[in-house]
Design a protein around this motif. Structure first.
Motif, PDB file in Angstrom:
ATOM      1  N   LEU A   1      -6.682   0.412  -8.649  1.00 60.72           N
ATOM      2  CA  LEU A   1      -5.517  -0.166  -9.328  1.00 60.72           C
ATOM      3  C   LEU A   1      -4.576   0.920  -9.846  1.00 60.72           C
ATOM      4  N   ALA A   2      -5.128   2.049 -10.246  1.00 64.71           N
ATOM      5  CA  ALA A   2      -4.303   3.123 -10.817  1.00 64.71           C
ATOM      6  C   ALA A   2      -3.654   3.992  -9.759  1.00 64.71           C
ATOM      7  N   THR A   3      -4.152   3.975  -8.539  1.00 66.39           N
ATOM      8  CA  THR A   3      -3.610   4.805  -7.470  1.00 66.39           C
ATOM      9  C   THR A   3      -2.454   4.073  -6.804  1.00 66.39           C
ATOM     10  N   PRO A   4      -1.286   4.720  -6.768  1.00 66.57           N
ATOM     11  CA  PRO A   4      -0.136   4.062  -6.120  1.00 66.57           C
ATOM     12  C   PRO A   4      -0.356   3.984  -4.610  1.00 66.57           C
ATOM     13  N   ARG A   5       0.197   2.938  -4.036  1.00 69.20           N
ATOM     14  CA  ARG A   5       0.079   2.763  -2.587  1.00 69.20           C
ATOM     15  C   ARG A   5       1.028   3.738  -1.904  1.00 69.20           C
ATOM     16  N   THR A   6       0.523   4.433  -0.916  1.00 60.81           N
ATOM     17  CA  THR A   6       1.346   5.406  -0.183  1.00 60.81           C
ATOM     18  C   THR A   6       1.637   4.960   1.236  1.00 60.81           C
ATOM     19  N   THR A   7       1.065   3.842   1.655  1.00 60.83           N
ATOM     20  CA  THR A   7       1.294   3.379   3.016  1.00 60.83           C
ATOM     21  C   THR A   7       2.596   2.595   3.063  1.00 60.83           C
ATOM     22  N   ALA A   8       3.477   3.036   3.918  1.00 55.24           N
ATOM     23  CA  ALA A   8       4.764   2.341   4.103  1.00 55.24           C
ATOM     24  C   ALA A   8       4.711   1.541   5.390  1.00 55.24           C
ATOM     25  N   LEU A   9       5.390   0.439   5.384  1.00 54.01           N
ATOM     26  CA  LEU A   9       5.455  -0.387   6.590  1.00 54.01           C
ATOM     27  C   LEU A   9       6.463   0.229   7.543  1.00 54.01           C
ATOM     28  N   ALA A  10       5.991   0.777   8.629  1.00 55.17           N
ATOM     29  CA  ALA A  10       6.862   1.412   9.621  1.00 55.17           C
ATOM     30  C   ALA A  10       6.866   0.546  10.883  1.00 55.17           C
ATOM     31  N   HIS A  11       7.977  -0.076  11.131  1.00 50.54           N
ATOM     32  CA  HIS A  11       8.118  -0.900  12.331  1.00 50.54           C
ATOM     33  C   HIS A  11       9.257  -0.402  13.136  1.00 50.54           C
TER      34      HIS A  11
END
Length: 62
Positions: free
Chosen positions: A52-62
């Protein structure tokens, strides 16, 4: 100069002390059978908190 018997006596005394400490530790752990469950639950909560404390780093690349 000290005699080898002195070192041997100190070694036997220390070994007996370590054996007594190990036995006390074993008996203390045997008195708490729910420790494994508490430990697993605690680490699960830590893992959830870190996720929960770790920000998401995966971006949606389409």
């Amino acid at each position: 100069m000290q005699h080898p018997e002195t070192y041997l006596a100190l070694h036997h005394a220390r070994a007996a002390d370590l054996h007594a400490q190990a036995e006390a530790h074993r008996l203390a752990n045997a008195a708490r059978p729910d420790r494994d469950l508490r430990s697993r639950l605690g680490w699960t909560l830590v893992e959830v908190g870190l996720r929960l404390a770790t920000p998401r780093t995966t971006a949606l690349a389409h």
